[in-house]
Design a protein around this motif. Structure first.
Motif, PDB file in Angstrom:
ATOM      1  N   GLU A   1      -8.613  58.267  81.787  1.00  0.00           N
ATOM      2  CA  GLU A   1      -7.598  58.554  80.124  1.00  0.00           C
ATOM      3  C   GLU A   1      -8.340  57.958  78.962  1.00  0.00           C
ATOM      4  N   LYS A   2      -8.822  56.538  78.600  1.00  0.00           N
ATOM      5  CA  LYS A   2      -9.656  56.145  77.500  1.00  0.00           C
ATOM      6  C   LYS A   2     -10.734  56.756  76.497  1.00  0.00           C
ATOM      7  N   ASN A   3     -12.090  56.690  78.733  1.00  0.00           N
ATOM      8  CA  ASN A   3     -13.184  56.826  78.241  1.00  0.00           C
ATOM      9  C   ASN A   3     -14.017  58.602  78.479  1.00  0.00           C
ATOM     10  N   VAL A   4     -13.073  59.024  78.911  1.00  0.00           N
ATOM     11  CA  VAL A   4     -13.608  59.954  78.842  1.00  0.00           C
ATOM     12  C   VAL A   4     -12.491  61.507  78.179  1.00  0.00           C
ATOM     13  N   LEU A   5     -12.862  61.778  77.195  1.00  0.00           N
ATOM     14  CA  LEU A   5     -11.872  62.520  76.623  1.00  0.00           C
ATOM     15  C   LEU A   5     -12.034  64.367  76.391  1.00  0.00           C
ATOM     16  N   PRO A   6     -11.072  65.054  76.643  1.00  0.00           N
ATOM     17  CA  PRO A   6     -11.372  66.397  76.476  1.00  0.00           C
ATOM     18  C   PRO A   6     -12.287  66.600  74.979  1.00  0.00           C
ATOM     19  N   GLU A   7     -12.895  68.060  75.534  1.00  0.00           N
ATOM     20  CA  GLU A   7     -13.198  67.984  74.180  1.00  0.00           C
ATOM     21  C   GLU A   7     -12.574  68.860  73.047  1.00  0.00           C
TER      22      GLU A   7
ATOM     23  N   GLN B   1     -25.615  64.839  71.891  1.00  0.00           N
ATOM     24  CA  GLN B   1     -25.073  65.831  71.248  1.00  0.00           C
ATOM     25  C   GLN B   1     -23.156  66.946  72.971  1.00  0.00           C
ATOM     26  N   LEU B   2     -23.559  65.737  73.694  1.00  0.00           N
ATOM     27  CA  LEU B   2     -22.501  65.864  74.770  1.00  0.00           C
ATOM     28  C   LEU B   2     -21.490  64.482  74.069  1.00  0.00           C
ATOM     29  N   ARG B   3     -21.500  64.239  73.624  1.00  0.00           N
ATOM     30  CA  ARG B   3     -20.797  62.662  73.745  1.00  0.00           C
ATOM     31  C   ARG B   3     -20.351  63.138  72.272  1.00  0.00           C
ATOM     32  N   GLU B   4     -20.723  63.682  71.481  1.00  0.00           N
ATOM     33  CA  GLU B   4     -20.197  64.462  70.418  1.00  0.00           C
ATOM     34  C   GLU B   4     -18.848  65.343  71.242  1.00  0.00           C
ATOM     35  N   THR B   5     -18.510  66.195  71.587  1.00  0.00           N
ATOM     36  CA  THR B   5     -18.036  67.207  71.895  1.00  0.00           C
ATOM     37  C   THR B   5     -17.320  66.599  72.573  1.00  0.00           C
ATOM     38  N   HIS B   6     -17.408  64.829  73.447  1.00  0.00           N
ATOM     39  CA  HIS B   6     -15.921  63.877  73.756  1.00  0.00           C
ATOM     40  C   HIS B   6     -16.202  62.625  73.291  1.00  0.00           C
ATOM     41  N   HIS B   7     -15.938  63.275  71.505  1.00  0.00           N
ATOM     42  CA  HIS B   7     -15.302  62.394  70.751  1.00  0.00           C
ATOM     43  C   HIS B   7     -15.842  60.758  71.152  1.00  0.00           C
ATOM     44  N   ALA B   8     -16.967  60.671  71.675  1.00  0.00           N
ATOM     45  CA  ALA B   8     -17.833  59.396  72.303  1.00  0.00           C
ATOM     46  C   ALA B   8     -18.794  59.459  70.417  1.00  0.00           C
ATOM     47  N   PRO B   9     -18.748  57.981  70.577  1.00  0.00           N
ATOM     48  CA  PRO B   9     -19.917  57.828  69.958  1.00  0.00           C
ATOM     49  C   PRO B   9     -21.287  57.581  70.088  1.00  0.00           C
ATOM     50  N   LYS B  10     -22.253  57.911  69.430  1.00  0.00           N
ATOM     51  CA  LYS B  10     -23.385  57.647  70.050  1.00  0.00           C
ATOM     52  C   LYS B  10     -24.006  56.623  70.371  1.00  0.00           C
ATOM     53  N   LEU B  11     -24.953  56.858  71.341  1.00  0.00           N
ATOM     54  CA  LEU B  11     -25.586  55.581  72.480  1.00  0.00           C
ATOM     55  C   LEU B  11     -26.796  55.016  70.975  1.00  0.00           C
ATOM     56  N   ILE B  12     -27.399  54.240  71.578  1.00  0.00           N
ATOM     57  CA  ILE B  12     -29.047  54.497  71.218  1.00  0.00           C
ATOM     58  C   ILE B  12     -29.654  53.611  72.004  1.00  0.00           C
ATOM     59  N   TRP B  13     -30.958  54.013  71.411  1.00  0.00           N
ATOM     60  CA  TRP B  13     -31.504  52.825  72.325  1.00  0.00           C
ATOM     61  C   TRP B  13     -32.127  52.238  73.191  1.00  0.00           C
ATOM     62  N   ASP B  14     -32.280  51.470  74.457  1.00  0.00           N
ATOM     63  CA  ASP B  14     -32.487  50.123  74.457  1.00  0.00           C
ATOM     64  C   ASP B  14     -33.669  50.050  75.631  1.00  0.00           C
ATOM     65  N   ASP B  15     -34.135  48.822  74.553  1.00  0.00           N
ATOM     66  CA  ASP B  15     -36.002  49.239  75.407  1.00  0.00           C
ATOM     67  C   ASP B  15     -35.800  47.656  76.972  1.00  0.00           C
ATOM     68  N   GLN B  16     -34.990  47.254  76.861  1.00  0.00           N
ATOM     69  CA  GLN B  16     -34.316  46.285  78.066  1.00  0.00           C
ATOM     70  C   GLN B  16     -33.996  47.407  79.886  1.00  0.00           C
ATOM     71  N   LEU B  17     -33.242  47.666  78.396  1.00  0.00           N
ATOM     72  CA  LEU B  17     -32.235  48.820  80.018  1.00  0.00           C
ATOM     73  C   LEU B  17     -33.740  49.813  80.411  1.00  0.00           C
ATOM     74  N   ALA B  18     -34.764  50.194  79.173  1.00  0.00           N
ATOM     75  CA  ALA B  18     -35.523  51.128  79.740  1.00  0.00           C
ATOM     76  C   ALA B  18     -36.607  51.019  80.462  1.00  0.00           C
ATOM     77  N   SER B  19     -36.505  49.663  80.032  1.00  0.00           N
ATOM     78  CA  SER B  19     -37.857  48.682  80.610  1.00  0.00           C
ATOM     79  C   SER B  19     -36.841  48.764  82.378  1.00  0.00           C
ATOM     80  N   TYR B  20     -36.064  48.034  82.617  1.00  0.00           N
ATOM     81  CA  TYR B  20     -35.419  48.263  84.104  1.00  0.00           C
ATOM     82  C   TYR B  20     -35.600  49.076  84.977  1.00  0.00           C
TER      83      TYR B  20
END
Length: 165
Positions: free
Chosen positions: A159-165, A38-57
């Motif tokens: 500048e490329k990765n943290v975009l304003p709303e 929801q927050l990423r959408e307002t900042h023009h970032a693509p959706k995240l997906i769940w990753d079991d390897q990251l979750a395990s860590y």
């Protein structure tokens, strides 16, 4: 026929709690990913997906109840003492109020927020445990890992990765 019914009843008794635990875990995953997206959408970032390897860590690290960053190769957000997942993630996102798009870059005051909305990040995995003071970590402890990591220390990257709303 009675022996088949008996065996099925035993299987249901054994698997019932596992199924409930899996449903709860899925519910937490959905809540975490949904709040982030929801927050990423307002900042023009693509959706995240769940990753079991990251979750395990993240789960392994969170279970140690050490409220300090790990040495993970991922981006990492930590929160302790918040009563719910939602409260912890909202605390991270509230850092947005202190972020300056006119002077982009890393700050300890906004690093959780910038990691959440970092446009190049694609995956997330989190661990959520109750520490209740163990190793000095209060209440519930949320550890989220992100890949690729955000907060790359360069104005150009911000500048490329943290975009304003």
């Amino acid at each position: 026929m009675k022996s088949v019914t008996f065996v099925l009843s035993i299987v249901a008794l054994v698997l019932g709690p596992i199924t409930c635990a899996m449903a709860e875990l899925d519910k937490q995953q959905i809540e975490i990913v949904s709040l982030h997206n929801q927050l990423r959408e307002t900042h023009h970032a693509p959706k995240l997906i769940w990753d079991d390897q990251l979750a395990s860590y993240a789960e392994h690290y969170a279970s140690q109840c050490r409220f300090q960053h790990s040495s993970s190769p991922y981006g990492e957000n930590l929160a302790a003492g918040y009563p719910t997942l939602s409260a912890a993630i909202h605390a991270w996102s509230n850092e947005q109020k202190q972020y300056s798009y006119f002077s982009p870059g890393f700050s300890m005051k906004t690093g959780h927020f910038t990691q959440i909305v970092w446009k190049a990040t694609q995956k997330i995995g989190c661990g959520y445990v109750s520490c209740d003071g163990k190793n000095g970590t209060p209440g519930n402890y949320l550890v989220c890992e992100y890949s690729p990591a955000g907060n790359v220390a360069s104005r150009r990257y911000f500048e490329k990765n943290v975009l304003p709303e």
